[in-house]
Scaffold this motif. Sequence first.
Motif, PDB file in Angstrom:
ATOM      1  N   SER A   1       0.809  -1.220   0.000  1.00 14.41           N
ATOM      2  CA  SER A   1       0.000   0.000   0.000  1.00 14.41           C
ATOM      3  C   SER A   1       0.839   1.266   0.000  1.00 14.41           C
ATOM      4  N   ASN A   2       2.107   1.167   0.433  1.00 14.64           N
ATOM      5  CA  ASN A   2       2.966   2.346   0.412  1.00 14.64           C
ATOM      6  C   ASN A   2       3.518   2.631  -0.979  1.00 14.64           C
ATOM      7  N   GLU A   3       3.380   1.666  -1.912  1.00 16.94           N
ATOM      8  CA  GLU A   3       3.900   1.844  -3.259  1.00 16.94           C
ATOM      9  C   GLU A   3       2.927   2.583  -4.169  1.00 16.94           C
ATOM     10  N   HIS A   4       1.625   2.354  -3.951  1.00 11.89           N
ATOM     11  CA  HIS A   4       0.624   2.957  -4.833  1.00 11.89           C
ATOM     12  C   HIS A   4      -0.737   2.906  -4.138  1.00 11.89           C
ATOM     13  N   PRO A   5      -1.557   3.970  -4.253  1.00 12.12           N
ATOM     14  CA  PRO A   5      -2.874   3.977  -3.592  1.00 12.12           C
ATOM     15  C   PRO A   5      -3.782   2.834  -4.019  1.00 12.12           C
ATOM     16  N   VAL A   6      -3.616   2.313  -5.236  1.00  5.57           N
ATOM     17  CA  VAL A   6      -4.505   1.241  -5.696  1.00  5.57           C
ATOM     18  C   VAL A   6      -4.392   0.002  -4.818  1.00  5.57           C
ATOM     19  N   PHE A   7      -3.229  -0.203  -4.203  1.00 12.88           N
ATOM     20  CA  PHE A   7      -3.046  -1.383  -3.367  1.00 12.88           C
ATOM     21  C   PHE A   7      -3.689  -1.230  -1.991  1.00 12.88           C
ATOM     22  N   ARG A   8      -4.281  -0.070  -1.713  1.00 13.49           N
ATOM     23  CA  ARG A   8      -4.990   0.134  -0.448  1.00 13.49           C
ATOM     24  C   ARG A   8      -6.492  -0.044  -0.593  1.00 13.49           C
TER      25      ARG A   8
ATOM     26  N   LEU B   1     -13.859  -4.551 -11.422  1.00 12.64           N
ATOM     27  CA  LEU B   1     -13.682  -3.215 -11.993  1.00 12.64           C
ATOM     28  C   LEU B   1     -12.226  -2.761 -11.933  1.00 12.64           C
ATOM     29  N   LEU B   2     -11.505  -3.216 -10.925  1.00 11.95           N
ATOM     30  CA  LEU B   2     -10.134  -2.764 -10.708  1.00 11.95           C
ATOM     31  C   LEU B   2      -9.103  -3.500 -11.560  1.00 11.95           C
ATOM     32  N   GLN B   3      -9.435  -4.649 -12.078  1.00 11.07           N
ATOM     33  CA  GLN B   3      -8.427  -5.486 -12.723  1.00 11.07           C
ATOM     34  C   GLN B   3      -7.624  -4.779 -13.824  1.00 11.07           C
ATOM     35  N   PRO B   4      -8.246  -4.060 -14.759  1.00 10.62           N
ATOM     36  CA  PRO B   4      -7.418  -3.383 -15.772  1.00 10.62           C
ATOM     37  C   PRO B   4      -6.459  -2.355 -15.173  1.00 10.62           C
ATOM     38  N   TYR B   5      -6.896  -1.700 -14.100  1.00 10.89           N
ATOM     39  CA  TYR B   5      -6.036  -0.704 -13.461  1.00 10.89           C
ATOM     40  C   TYR B   5      -4.889  -1.373 -12.710  1.00 10.89           C
ATOM     41  N   TYR B   6      -5.196  -2.452 -11.990  1.00 12.38           N
ATOM     42  CA  TYR B   6      -4.128  -3.234 -11.347  1.00 12.38           C
ATOM     43  C   TYR B   6      -3.079  -3.651 -12.384  1.00 12.38           C
ATOM     44  N   GLU B   7      -3.552  -4.148 -13.508  1.00  9.35           N
ATOM     45  CA  GLU B   7      -2.634  -4.641 -14.530  1.00  9.35           C
ATOM     46  C   GLU B   7      -1.718  -3.530 -15.031  1.00  9.35           C
TER      47      GLU B   7
ATOM     48  N   MET C   1     -14.027  -6.005   5.238  1.00  9.49           N
ATOM     49  CA  MET C   1     -13.307  -5.925   3.965  1.00  9.49           C
ATOM     50  C   MET C   1     -12.968  -7.318   3.491  1.00  9.49           C
ATOM     51  N   HIS C   2     -12.702  -7.424   2.194  1.00 13.24           N
ATOM     52  CA  HIS C   2     -12.242  -8.685   1.612  1.00 13.24           C
ATOM     53  C   HIS C   2     -10.939  -8.395   0.874  1.00 13.24           C
ATOM     54  N   ASN C   3      -9.840  -8.595   1.595  1.00 12.37           N
ATOM     55  CA  ASN C   3      -8.520  -8.337   1.018  1.00 12.37           C
ATOM     56  C   ASN C   3      -8.240  -9.292  -0.134  1.00 12.37           C
ATOM     57  N   ILE C   4      -7.339  -8.873  -1.013  1.00 17.38           N
ATOM     58  CA  ILE C   4      -7.081  -9.607  -2.244  1.00 17.38           C
ATOM     59  C   ILE C   4      -5.635 -10.090  -2.301  1.00 17.38           C
TER      60      ILE C   4
ATOM     61  N   ALA D   1     -12.274   9.034   2.285  1.00 20.69           N
ATOM     62  CA  ALA D   1     -12.090  10.433   1.877  1.00 20.69           C
ATOM     63  C   ALA D   1     -10.604  10.782   1.800  1.00 20.69           C
ATOM     64  N   GLU D   2      -9.808  10.289   2.737  1.00 22.50           N
ATOM     65  CA  GLU D   2      -8.365  10.527   2.704  1.00 22.50           C
ATOM     66  C   GLU D   2      -7.725   9.819   1.511  1.00 22.50           C
ATOM     67  N   TRP D   3      -8.170   8.593   1.252  1.00 24.60           N
ATOM     68  CA  TRP D   3      -7.623   7.836   0.124  1.00 24.60           C
ATOM     69  C   TRP D   3      -7.888   8.564  -1.189  1.00 24.60           C
ATOM     70  N   ARG D   4      -9.040   9.134  -1.337  1.00 24.69           N
ATOM     71  CA  ARG D   4      -9.391   9.815  -2.583  1.00 24.69           C
ATOM     72  C   ARG D   4      -8.411  10.950  -2.908  1.00 24.69           C
ATOM     73  N   GLN D   5      -7.884  11.583  -1.898  1.00 27.67           N
ATOM     74  CA  GLN D   5      -6.972  12.701  -2.126  1.00 27.67           C
ATOM     75  C   GLN D   5      -5.650  12.255  -2.722  1.00 27.67           C
ATOM     76  N   SER D   6      -5.224  11.028  -2.425  1.00 27.07           N
ATOM     77  CA  SER D   6      -3.944  10.532  -2.933  1.00 27.07           C
ATOM     78  C   SER D   6      -4.099   9.698  -4.197  1.00 27.07           C
ATOM     79  N   ALA D   7      -5.315   9.279  -4.500  1.00 22.34           N
ATOM     80  CA  ALA D   7      -5.547   8.390  -5.643  1.00 22.34           C
ATOM     81  C   ALA D   7      -5.727   9.191  -6.926  1.00 22.34           C
ATOM     82  N   SER D   8      -5.500   8.529  -8.044  1.00 18.41           N
ATOM     83  CA  SER D   8      -5.658   9.164  -9.355  1.00 18.41           C
ATOM     84  C   SER D   8      -7.132   9.356  -9.690  1.00 18.41           C
ATOM     85  N   ASN D   9      -7.385  10.192 -10.689  1.00 13.10           N
ATOM     86  CA  ASN D   9      -8.762  10.375 -11.145  1.00 13.10           C
ATOM     87  C   ASN D   9      -9.340   9.052 -11.636  1.00 13.10           C
TER      88      ASN D   9
END
Length: 332
Positions: free
Chosen positions: A96-103, A123-129, A230-233, A307-315
């Motif tokens: 999670s410290n490498e990229h917001p998507v992993f959080r 929905l996230l799979q193409p972005y993860y890739e 939550m359901h971690n991946i 709300a905090e995550w949204r500030q660090s994540a991409s559009n």
Amino acid sequence: MKYKTKYLVPAIVAASMIYIPTLQANTSWMMATGYPDNSFFTQNLREFVAEVEENSDGQIKIDMRSNGTLVSHDEIKRSVQRGVVQLGEIRLGAYSNEHPVFRIDSLPGLAVTYDEGYRLNELLQPYYEKVMAEQGVLPLAYVSWPGQGFFADKPIESTNDTDGMSIRIYSQPTQKMAQELGFNAMVLPFSEVPQAFSTNMINSLFTSAQTGIDVQVWDYVEHFTYTGTMHNINALIINPSALDALDDELQQVVRDAARNAHERGWEMSQARSTENNNVLEEQNITVTQASDELQVAINDIGEEILAEWRQSASNEANHIVDDYIEWRDRAE
């Protein structure tokens, strides 16, 4: 429940190709996972290995080592990136410290059921890739952890029960959640949990029943308060160069086996979730559902963390989460 992948990771949407043996030389791969042999994650991966070896007519051999015996759990992703091993299984939230998507999969209250977790992951799979391609790894399949809860020496029914308790968590979002609930929270690797209990560094644990079983948590506590939350991946990843070295037919063998591992893994996780509670009870762990008061507190904290995550994540990531929330709200 039958899970069907919309985005069959990655590029697995192609129709299965009939495998015709070629003259390509045999390929030997090493594969690392940090979980023990009795974990459904490990069992699912062994089926993946068997399928690849059988459908490649033995042209691909995979030497899979479990329980961190080949590479420590925390070093698996780096080892795949560097080609030290060709395949590995990782928990996305560990990075999670490498990229917001992993959080995203660790955001409390965002996806609390298997259906919700599956849709969010879909929905996230193409972005993860895309993100992992920039890091030199290729995701092949994703599998959900069962829902989460609190292991402790007493039931956790409200924030009044957390005063003075030290808890092991595993990600930035769960650390903030635990701190807001009143715990003294610390991030520790999976492998250090037993020692942390034995040395009184911690006296509680936020995780799934599966992890509780993996570390034989009944040696330390007597209660499991299930929250869902939550359901971690976990992701099965491969070094892209290793896959590219195969001809098209053998690449498809690997992709098909990964697709099957993805679908089978979600089914195994849900089945194991129920079984795991029975195992805990057989070990004299009292299993209870979280109180409404505790769930409300967790969800309120989750809204703050989102709300905090949204500030660090991409559009792009924010749009994905928006699409998911719209779907979730319609489904309720």
